[in-house]
Structures are given as C-alpha cells and as structure tokens.
Design an enzyme around this catalytic site. Structure first.
Site, PDB file in Angstrom:
ATOM      1  CD  GLU B 210      -1.176  -0.265   3.742  1.00 13.08           C
ATOM      2  OE1 GLU B 210      -2.168  -0.990   3.577  1.00 13.08           O
ATOM      3  OE2 GLU B 210      -0.893   0.252   4.826  1.00 13.08           O
ATOM      4  CG  HIS B 248      -2.856   0.401   7.761  1.00 19.18           C
ATOM      5  ND1 HIS B 248      -2.819  -0.370   6.621  1.00 19.18           N
ATOM      6  CD2 HIS B 248      -3.569  -0.293   8.660  1.00 19.18           C
ATOM      7  CE1 HIS B 248      -3.491  -1.492   6.844  1.00 19.18           C
ATOM      8  NE2 HIS B 248      -3.963  -1.461   8.077  1.00 19.18           N
TER       9      HIS B 248
END
Lengths: 385, 289
Positions: B210, B248
């Site tokens: 990511e 995150h």
C-alpha cells in the site's frame, strides 16, 4: 496531530529553543496590542493555519508601523488563504501570530523526523533555508546533511558537531546551535513528535540562532500520555464530518467524489476507493470502521456519509470472515431504517452465513443492492449514480 | 512445508484474559493451534479455558516450552510486552496490537536488533499456515491448505480478500503473513520473500502493498535479484490524497514519496506482475502462476 506555529513556538520556549518575541492574536485589536507590546518595528504578522506555503499565499506580512500592522492584521484575519498545501478551496484564517522582526544574516533548514527505514530519529539540515526542502533534496541532495540518532542512546555531542560543522556555522554560533539542537531533540522525544521542522532557522547578524518558523506534528497514537497536548488540537482546522467521525473512532477522510464507501480495514478501504475509480466513478471518502466491524459502527458511518451532499450512492464493503453476516445484515437494515436512505446503497459482505445475510437485505424492502463480489459491487455502485 | 509457523509451534498468548485475547485465542485453538500458555500480570495460576495463565512470559516459557508469542496487550504497554517476550527467549513474536506510539516501536526495533528473535507486526492480522497453525485474528476457514502460494501483505482485511479469491479458485496457500500497517515494524517484505524463496512448497508469491514508505520498492529490487518464483503484486491507495494518513499509521504519501504509482512502476520494472484491480487478483494469479 498537527498544531499551529504559535503553539509549536510556545513548546520551543518551554524547551529553551530561541524564537522571536511574539504572541497569538484572535482579532485586529489584539494584534495591535501585541505589536505595541513588542516595543519596536518592524513586526511580522503571520496567518495561523495548518498548512505550509503561507508566505507565498499572502498570509505573512512585514509591518513597519502600528498602522501597517493594523492594516495587515485586518487583511489577513478572515481571508481565505490558498497555498499549495490547502488545495484550491483554501483555508479561512482565524488566528494570527504577531512577532518581532529579525535581522537575518543566513537562513538555514533544520528538521527532526522518525525515519521508518532505519528505525531511528533523523536530523536533517541544510544551508538552503527558506526553500522547499523536497526541491532541494531532489535537485541538490548533496546540500542536505542527514544524521541518524539511535533512540536507545539518544543524542550525543558528535551528532551536534556533525550538523553544526556541516552547516558551516561561524564559531561564535556553534555553542548556541548545539544547545538549540539538543533541546529540540529532547522536545521531540518528550512530546512524541513525528515531525519537527524549522524553515527557516536563522542566524542573526550578531551570530545568534533562532527558529523563525516552527512546524510540529504529534504522533496521535501517543496522545494517551500527553493529555495536555490534546488541548492544542484545533477543530476549526478540521473538516466537521471528520471531527464527528473521529468522535466515534471511525477513520474517515472526506474527498471530492460522489460514491460514499464504508469498509472494514484500512487496506481494503483504500483498495475499495481504487476499485470505485476503476469502475468509472469517484470515491467521496475514505472510511475504515476497523477490522472487526459491528453494525453499530456501520450505522454511525452511514449517518456521517449521508450528511455529505456530494454522495450519490454508497458502497458498503465488509469482509467479516469471523463475523456472522446474518446478524450483520440485520444491523445494516436497522441502521438504514434509522438513518433513512434515499440513495442507492450497494452492500457486499463476506463471512459466516453470507447467504442468509443476503436474503435479509433482499427482503428488507429498502434501497439496498446485493453484490456477489467486489468486482460486482464496484460495477453496481458506479451504475447506480 | 511452510514458513515460520507449523504444527510444532508452541504458542503463548500475552494478554490472554482480555476480551480480544480470549476471543481470538479460542478461535486459534479451534483451528488447531497448539496454545500452551497465556500471560496476564496478576492472573498467574488461573486458567483460560484449559490454558494455564502466568504472570510473566519467562515463567510461561520455563513451564511450557513456548517458542512463539501472540500479543494482544493494549498500546500503552505493548512495547514492554514485545521486549519481555524477546528477553524471555521466545523465537517468534506476533504483535496484533494497533496504535503503538512510533517512538516506542523505534526503541523496540533497535532493542530487537541485539536479539535473535523475529517480530511480526505490530498492527497486523498475524500469520497462518493453513491446516496447521493460525496465530492471529484472520478467519481460518477462508484459507486452503497445501500451497502452492505464499501471501504477504501490509494489511488485514485486504489480505483476507486476496486469500478468499485464491481459495475460491482452488489455489491453496503455504503460509499467509500480514506484516502490519505501521511505519516501523518487525519483519519486512524482504525477510518474508527470502523465506518463501527457500521454502520448497511455496511455488509462487502474492505481495500486497500500500502507499507510504518505500518498502515495496526495496522488495521489488530484492525480488529481481534473489527471487526465482513468480510474484503477483497489488498496491492499495492509488486514489489516496497526499499528506493524509489512510487509517494505517504508515499509509501516508509524504511529498513525492510513497505514492502508489511509484510502487507499481518499481514492481513492474522488476518483473512482478501487478494486478490493478482488486476484484481480479485471484484470476490474475491463476493466469500467471
């Protein structure tokens, strides 16, 4: 968590890092009072918003007199300041910092940050102060000094010397600079900063060092041990829907598109935004309700997303796994009834009893559209707008 | 074969009596994981279901021979718990906890550099060798035992999505690992890629990255130099705005660094087959492997 320059400078003062005399002002009158109190001109009037590039956007002015200070304060307060970091919509200025002008000999750059690759605290410094440091790093990387500090042993004398000599500081300023850098490191660690940046750090004509600007980001995960820093959060600088979401522990970011989405897990939420775009629509938000989603969280998320007038359809994508989909589907139906939905809502869920869950959605009589898988979900939601 | 965990794994759960700890310990036991001990300071001598609880990791290891730890301790105390496990001779530590201050993790990481143990996470779903051992919060039943694919990811539910698609196409997994979404973590992509390369039963690898940092770029270069097995990659966050933390803590584009596009380019340049649409990652694997 971001804080304002004036708040960062107050932290600097507490930790013995020299900054210009000055104070925050919330009105033109207060700004004039602060300017008068400084005793001499010029003074600097600086817009306080959570974004860089304020000078270029017209949010920083040097005033040579009380009248000028009053005029600039009046101009800047209430203006919508547009910088490369605010986006085209800009940010309304509600606060000013008024401080004493300085006689600048040299502008330097100094920052501390957590380096994820080396798991250390890295000091970055450059003689190219006042510039966009990313540009300096890209075009002339040799002009950037990088010194890694081992967090277990902390900052040592040689770290200070490497940076101080690297910046080519005059001998008379070296000692003061070393104290400043050491104090900055202490401030960084004691307050769980994730980034601390001074651009520019100035060398005055009489060889003193001073932080002319101050940017400090605090690690949100560490706020539990810094209750007093929580007071520095400025809700005016945040999107109201994002503030509301944060009150429910929802990770929400408001974006420009028209397809709202509610997802469990950050990675899947990002991937869901991407897949919406792939299907030819634009995501209106990022919304992570957490890996272990509950119907209650989805209800809160749905209510917040439906307040966003841009949203023309919603995609709920829950990969539960352990979660029972029938229970979850009942929760979604209850939430949809409670919130009241007038736009199409596509639901894609995975987990135990998924067939039963889909049946519950189908017979609910609400505008809930079942999707078989992710691809199907994205296509259906894009078709619905 | 598999990597890091198997039938021989003897698990101690730190924070076993908490709500999350209890729930997921039961799920792990149900899956077949050999949970030999739990640790909750002050609750030594009790049992959680039939698992003996100890006050310290050291006493748990001495009494039960635990060699792996799963941690559910809350963020303010988690760095302490990880270091306790490392100092007590646990070889593999899996930290599930989300929200540990980054300066705590920075200290932990430097501390672990002096030890021989491996840390997976924090802020991760854990690790599973389907059919043998599940350590973490992932749903066991979406997995298919027997390989031939190894899965490695920075995310939780996104990994479940990928695994679910593989399983539905009849593609099994050797081991699936979530390395976590924090900026500073233990095991990285390269560690796992090396282990998969050396595992004879793993014949292909799925790597899910990511935005944020440059771990994917470094992993891509490593793959070109050291990995002979085919790799399918995926990157989440192409539509993410810069400067915002996407859930995150580590998923943030800072300036020009950490963009999804740069990661995809690095992966493609190094021979990784990048899937651009999550909905088709299973099909991409079937076609490429």
């Amino acid at each position: 968590m971001k804080i304002h320059e004036y708040q960062a400078k107050e932290l600097f003062r507490t930790f013995g890092v020299p900054v210009p005399d000055g104070s925050v002002a919330f009105s033109v009158e207060e700004a004039v009072e602060v300017a008068k109190g400084l005793g001499s001109y010029p003074v600097v009037v600086k817009a306080q918003i959570h974004a860089g590039g304020r000078g270029k956007g017209g949010g920083v002015k040097l005033a040579a007199s009380e009248d000028e200070a009053m005029g600039f304060a009046d101009d800047i307060l209430g203006m919508t300041l547009v910088t490369h970091q605010t986006g085209p919509e800009g940010r309304v200025v509600n606060k000013l910092l008024v401080e004493a002008g300085q006689e600048i000999a040299t502008e330097l750059y100094l920052s501390l940050l957590v380096d994820r690759a080396t798991a250390g605290i890295v000091i970055m410094a450059s003689q190219e102060g006042g510039m966009d440091i990313e540009e300096v790093a890209a075009s002339t990387p040799e002009k950037i000094i990088k010194v890694r500090v081992d967090p277990l042993t902390g900052i040592q004398g040689y770290h200070l010397r490497e940076v101080g000599f690297g910046l080519g500081l005059p001998k008379a300023a070296l000692r003061e600079f070393s104290t400043l850098l050491k104090n900055l490191y202490t401030l960084f660690v004691k307050n769980d900063c994730s980034l601390l940046e001074i651009n520019p750090l100035i060398l005055t004509k009489d060889d003193r060092v001073m932080a002319l600007d101050a940017k400090v980001d605090i690690d949100s995960n560490a706020l539990f041990r810094h209750r007093s820093l929580l007071d520095l959060r400025d809700l005016d600088e945040e999107d109201p829907l994002e503030v509301e979401a944060s009150n429910f522990n929802l990770n929400y970011i408001n974006l420009d598109g028209n397809v709202g989405n509610i997802v469990n897990g950050a990675g899947l939420a990002m991937a869901t935004m991407d897949i919406i775009k792939n299907a030819g629509a634009e995501p209106a938000n990022f919304m992570d309700v957490g890996g272990g989603a509950t119907a209650e969280m989805v209800e809160n998320a749905l209510r917040i997303i439906l307040k966003d007038e841009k949203v023309k359809a919603v995609l709920i994508n829950i990969f539960g796994g352990i979660l029972r989909c029938d229970v979850f589907a009942e929760g979604i139906v209850a939430a949809a009834q409670k919130v009241g939905i007038t736009i199409p809502v596509v639901v894609r869920m995975e987990g135990t009893n998924v067939e039963k869950g889909k049946e519950i959605l189908a017979v609910s009589g609400l505008n809930l559209i079942n999707a078989v898988d992710l691809k199907d979900a994205a296509e259906k939601v894009a078709a619905a707008i | 074969m598999s990597i890091f965990v198997n039938k021989e794994t003897r698990l101690v759960v730190q924070g076993i009596t908490g709500k999350e700890g209890q729930f997921h310990t039961r799920q792990c036991i149900e899956y077949g994981t050999n949970v030999v001990a739990g640790v909750t300071p002050g609750k030594g001598g009790q049992t959680m279901d039939k698992v003996p609880v100890f006050n310290t990791v050291r006493s748990a290891v001495e009494a039960t021979g635990a060699n792996t730890s799963m941690i559910f301790v809350p963020p303010p105390f988690c760095a302490d718990a990880i270091m306790e496990a490392a100092d007590s001779g646990v070889a593999l530590i899996i930290a599930i906890t989300e929200g540990i201050p980054v300066l705590d993790m920075v200290k932990v990481k430097n501390f672990l550099a002096t030890k021989t143990c491996r840390l997976i996470g924090p802020n991760c779903p854990g690790i599973i060798t389907p059919g043998e051992c599940k350590i973490g919060i992932m749903p066991g039943k979406i997995h298919l035992a027997g390989g031939p694919v190894g899965v490695i990811s920075r995310s939780g539910t996104l990994t479940y999505e990928v695994v679910d698609q593989l399983t539905k196409l009849g593609i099994g997994q050797t081991t699936c690992i979530g390395i976590g979404g924090d900026p500073v973590n233990g095991t990285n992509f390269i560690d796992v890629l090396g282990a998969f390369e050396n595992d004879p039963d793993t014949q292909a690898i799925v790597m899910v990255g990511e935005i944020g940092g440059n771990a994917e770029e470094e992993a891509a270069a490593y793959i070109k130099a050291h990995v002979t097995k085919p790799v399918v990659g995926f990157i989440a966050g192409l539509t993410a705005p810069p400067g915002r933390t996407m859930g995150h803590a580590g998923a943030i584009i800072s300036g020009n660094s950490g963009t999804g596009q740069a990661k995809i380019e690095a992966m493609e340049q190094n021979g990784i087959r990048v899937c651009k649409n999550l909905g088709t990652i299973g099909e991409t694997c079937k076609e490429f492997f």
